[in-house]
Scaffold this motif. Structure first.
Motif, PDB file in Angstrom:
ATOM      1  N   UNK A  38       0.744  -1.476  -0.054  1.00 42.75           N
ATOM      2  CA  UNK A  38       0.263   0.201  -0.032  1.00 42.75           C
ATOM      3  C   UNK A  38       1.018   1.149  -0.147  1.00 42.75           C
ATOM      4  N   UNK A  39       1.743   0.895   1.201  1.00 40.87           N
ATOM      5  CA  UNK A  39       2.913   2.396   0.613  1.00 40.87           C
ATOM      6  C   UNK A  39       3.290   2.577  -0.534  1.00 40.87           C
ATOM      7  N   UNK A  40       4.337   2.094  -1.311  1.00 43.11           N
ATOM      8  CA  UNK A  40       4.688   1.957  -1.882  1.00 43.11           C
ATOM      9  C   UNK A  40       3.958   2.004  -3.308  1.00 43.11           C
ATOM     10  N   UNK A  41       2.675   1.817  -3.376  1.00 43.73           N
ATOM     11  CA  UNK A  41       1.930   2.201  -4.296  1.00 43.73           C
ATOM     12  C   UNK A  41       1.336   3.944  -3.972  1.00 43.73           C
ATOM     13  N   UNK A  42       1.478   4.016  -2.860  1.00 43.51           N
ATOM     14  CA  UNK A  42       1.118   5.352  -2.681  1.00 43.51           C
ATOM     15  C   UNK A  42       2.190   6.577  -2.898  1.00 43.51           C
ATOM     16  N   UNK A  43       4.129   5.934  -2.613  1.00 45.80           N
ATOM     17  CA  UNK A  43       5.129   7.124  -3.180  1.00 45.80           C
ATOM     18  C   UNK A  43       4.930   6.718  -4.874  1.00 45.80           C
ATOM     19  N   UNK A  44       3.958   6.488  -6.012  1.00 44.43           N
ATOM     20  CA  UNK A  44       3.746   6.259  -6.874  1.00 44.43           C
ATOM     21  C   UNK A  44       3.168   6.737  -7.435  1.00 44.43           C
ATOM     22  N   UNK A  45       1.669   7.162  -6.255  1.00 43.32           N
ATOM     23  CA  UNK A  45       0.636   7.308  -6.922  1.00 43.32           C
ATOM     24  C   UNK A  45       0.798   8.740  -7.924  1.00 43.32           C
ATOM     25  N   UNK A  88       8.481  -1.961 -12.380  1.00 44.09           N
ATOM     26  CA  UNK A  88       7.791  -3.033 -11.632  1.00 44.09           C
ATOM     27  C   UNK A  88       7.921  -2.864 -10.199  1.00 44.09           C
ATOM     28  N   UNK A  89       7.163  -2.132  -9.625  1.00 44.77           N
ATOM     29  CA  UNK A  89       7.402  -1.426  -8.151  1.00 44.77           C
ATOM     30  C   UNK A  89       6.907  -3.056  -7.105  1.00 44.77           C
ATOM     31  N   UNK A  90       7.373  -3.410  -5.989  1.00 44.03           N
ATOM     32  CA  UNK A  90       6.844  -3.868  -5.353  1.00 44.03           C
ATOM     33  C   UNK A  90       7.540  -4.035  -3.641  1.00 44.03           C
ATOM     34  N   UNK A  91       6.336  -4.106  -2.753  1.00 44.28           N
ATOM     35  CA  UNK A  91       6.602  -3.980  -1.712  1.00 44.28           C
ATOM     36  C   UNK A  91       7.655  -5.237  -0.912  1.00 44.28           C
ATOM     37  N   UNK A  92       8.402  -4.943  -1.243  1.00 44.84           N
ATOM     38  CA  UNK A  92       9.696  -6.213  -0.193  1.00 44.84           C
ATOM     39  C   UNK A  92      10.799  -5.247   0.191  1.00 44.84           C
ATOM     40  N   UNK A  93      11.320  -6.048   1.043  1.00 44.74           N
ATOM     41  CA  UNK A  93      12.519  -5.479   2.054  1.00 44.74           C
ATOM     42  C   UNK A  93      13.830  -5.550   1.742  1.00 44.74           C
ATOM     43  N   UNK A  94      13.737  -4.990   0.685  1.00 44.97           N
ATOM     44  CA  UNK A  94      15.781  -5.580  -0.303  1.00 44.97           C
ATOM     45  C   UNK A  94      15.344  -4.599  -1.098  1.00 44.97           C
ATOM     46  N   UNK A  95      17.238  -4.468  -1.481  1.00 47.17           N
ATOM     47  CA  UNK A  95      16.814  -2.930  -2.230  1.00 47.17           C
ATOM     48  C   UNK A  95      17.988  -3.603  -3.723  1.00 47.17           C
ATOM     49  N   UNK A 139      12.852  -3.507 -11.630  1.00 45.74           N
ATOM     50  CA  UNK A 139      12.428  -3.234 -10.557  1.00 45.74           C
ATOM     51  C   UNK A 139      12.421  -2.742  -9.373  1.00 45.74           C
ATOM     52  N   UNK A 140      11.575  -1.621  -8.809  1.00 48.42           N
ATOM     53  CA  UNK A 140      11.745  -0.711  -7.930  1.00 48.42           C
ATOM     54  C   UNK A 140      11.466  -1.795  -6.089  1.00 48.42           C
ATOM     55  N   UNK A 141      12.530  -1.060  -5.197  1.00 45.47           N
ATOM     56  CA  UNK A 141      11.551  -1.890  -4.098  1.00 45.47           C
ATOM     57  C   UNK A 141      11.695  -0.682  -3.622  1.00 45.47           C
ATOM     58  N   UNK A 142      10.936   0.136  -2.976  1.00 42.30           N
ATOM     59  CA  UNK A 142      11.137   1.507  -2.488  1.00 42.30           C
ATOM     60  C   UNK A 142      10.745   1.272  -1.053  1.00 42.30           C
ATOM     61  N   UNK A 143      10.365   0.095   0.174  1.00 44.15           N
ATOM     62  CA  UNK A 143      10.344   0.491   1.201  1.00 44.15           C
ATOM     63  C   UNK A 143      11.687  -0.686   1.882  1.00 44.15           C
ATOM     64  N   UNK A 144      12.758  -0.770   0.875  1.00 52.93           N
ATOM     65  CA  UNK A 144      13.976  -1.747   1.190  1.00 52.93           C
ATOM     66  C   UNK A 144      14.691  -0.723   2.247  1.00 52.93           C
ATOM     67  N   UNK A 145      14.280   0.807   2.120  1.00 53.18           N
ATOM     68  CA  UNK A 145      15.062   1.829   2.745  1.00 53.18           C
ATOM     69  C   UNK A 145      14.387   1.844   3.849  1.00 53.18           C
ATOM     70  N   UNK A 146      13.574   1.404   4.013  1.00 52.38           N
ATOM     71  CA  UNK A 146      12.720   2.035   5.617  1.00 52.38           C
ATOM     72  C   UNK A 146      12.444   0.880   6.479  1.00 52.38           C
ATOM     73  N   UNK A 147      12.509   1.255   7.767  1.00 52.54           N
ATOM     74  CA  UNK A 147      12.139   0.174   8.356  1.00 52.54           C
ATOM     75  C   UNK A 147      10.456  -0.213   8.408  1.00 52.54           C
ATOM     76  N   UNK A 148       9.913  -1.057   9.259  1.00 52.53           N
ATOM     77  CA  UNK A 148       8.545  -1.543   9.131  1.00 52.53           C
ATOM     78  C   UNK A 148       8.234  -0.543  10.310  1.00 52.53           C
ATOM     79  N   UNK A 149       8.398   0.015  11.553  1.00 52.83           N
ATOM     80  CA  UNK A 149       8.462   0.993  12.090  1.00 52.83           C
ATOM     81  C   UNK A 149       7.179   2.324  11.688  1.00 52.83           C
ATOM     82  N   UNK A 150       9.069   2.743  10.424  1.00 56.81           N
ATOM     83  CA  UNK A 150       8.613   3.684   9.332  1.00 56.81           C
ATOM     84  C   UNK A 150       8.227   3.814   8.049  1.00 56.81           C
TER      85      UNK A 150
END
Length: 399
Positions: free
Chosen positions: A27-34, A137-144, A184-195
């Motif tokens: 959801x956050x990954x989608x919002x970041x590119x909306x 292709x944007x995905x919500x994986x915790x990787x970079x 591949x774009x993994x935007x939350x790979x640089x974030x923590x789960x709380x963030x």
């Protein structure tokens, strides 16, 4: 990171496709590119019991996820499409998983799902829709995924651990294609789960506090709820003995039976009754070996029994995450520098390697610096140099 460029980003009018699962991460990954003009959401249904090809509303596992993804897309004002990849999942992930369990392996279907469905069949579909290499292709994986610094050597895309190691998912992506990495774009790979949750809350996303999914969806919603009982629905009953083996004489003693060699995995606690009044048998017992030829499961006493710890593994089917397979010299240099490590499970503490021998481009043997508990044939051995994923292959032999 040293040696890498800043994360690549789409140009304003590029096609951007976001995989939306209904969870907070996607959801956050989608919002970041909306705000991109050509952004599209896609929801994948990968499981339908008996290949029913049901719509999400016919499957309780997917009904809520699809509704959450659809609601979020409407909130962000981006189009979303529903894609059914059940057949692809069944033939490329589920059936191979059953086959591996039937021979005593412990497979990981999540790796196969990423390889064949999320970054396989989906990308084939998007190639037809937008043109090959004509979308991100944007995905919500915790990787970079970062490209190497052109100034240092030829530019390549590398898969790296997520910044938040507690949720790192790079292990699950270790079998995707090199071509997939480039898009591949993994935007939350640089974030923590709380963030991630905090940002989702600030953006008003209704999934901000949604609990993380646990395990494989089709297992959680199976009739019995437990994986062992779930497998009984698909694998034949092949009863065999549960035995102990005397360390000196090698004599076996039968203590029970199992419904199939697939019913337990290495290191698993086993709930059978042994004479607790006898100090030789008092305590908790664990699976140390599965013998396909004799259809026997061997058990040992104690969670830290030495029989559960191994430091030698043989790996087959290794797939490198680059255009060129790593050479033995390259890997041995990384060992000498203390940089080459392996994992046989996601989120496992990385294990340093003392030596490696390449038998060919896809097979090798590893000697670990320390004996590790409960390494099981069928698991993937993922090699890392520091945070970079080199590739992975299937563990075929341990000792």
């Amino acid at each position: 990171m040293p040696g890498y460029q800043v994360q690549s980003m789409p140009s304003k009018f590029d096609n951007v496709v976001v995989g939306m699962s209904g969870g907070v991460d996607s959801s956050l990954s989608a919002a970041l590119f909306s705000d991109y003009p050509n952004v599209h959401g896609v929801y994948m249904q990968n499981w339908g019991k008996d290949q029913s090809l049901s719509r999400p509303e016919d499957d309780p596992c997917y009904e809520k996820e699809w509704k959450d993804a659809e609601k979020l897309a409407n909130y962000l004002n981006i189009p979303i499409e529903f894609q059914n990849f059940e057949k692809d999942y069944w033939f490329n992930v589920f059936e191979p998983m059953l086959e591996q369990y039937s021979i005593g392996y412990t497979p990981n279907p999540d790796i196969g799902c990423n390889q064949f469905v999320k970054f396989g069949k989906l990308m084939n579909h998007l190639d037809m829709k937008f043109g090959k290499n004509n979308y991100w292709l944007v995905m919500g994986h915790y990787a970079r995924v970062l490209k190497t610094d052109v100034a240092s050597h030829e530019q390549q895309s590398h898969l790296l651990r997520g910044f938040y190691h507690q949720k790192d998912q790079s292990y699950y992506l270790s079998q995707v294609s090199t071509n997939a990495l480039n898009q591949m774009l993994l935007p939350i790979g640089n974030l923590t789960k709380p963030e991630v949750r905090e940002m989702a809350q600030e953006l008003g996303l209704h999934t901000a506090t949604k609990p993380d999914s646990q395990g494989i969806c089709f297992v959680n919603n199976s009739q019995h709820g437990k994986f062992k009982n779930f497998l009984k629905e698909y694998l034949p009953t092949e009863p065999g003995n549960i035995v102990t083996v005397d360390e000196i004489s090698g004599e076996k003693e039968v203590w029970g039976s199992h419904p199939g060699i697939w019913s337990y995995t290495i290191g698993q606690k086993i709930g059978i009754s042994l004479p607790q009044g006898d100090p030789r048998y008092h305590g908790t017992w664990y699976v140390s070996e599965k013998n396909k030829e004799t259809n026997e499961i061997v058990i040992v006493k104690g969670k830290d029994n030495r029989a559960l710890f191994k430091d030698y593994i043989f790996v087959k089917g290794f797939k490198a995450l680059s255009d060129i397979s790593p050479t033995e010299t390259f890997l041995k240099d990384a060992i000498d520098n203390g940089e080459l490590v392996m994992q046989s499970r996601s989120l496992q503490t990385p294990v340093k390697i003392s030596s490696i021998e390449l038998l060919n481009h896809s097979e090798f043997t590893l000697k670990l610096q320390t004996k590790e508990r409960a390494i099981a044939p069928g698991q993937y051995c993922c090699l890392y140099i520091n945070d970079r994923v080199i590739g992975s292959g299937i563990i075929d032999l341990i000792r």
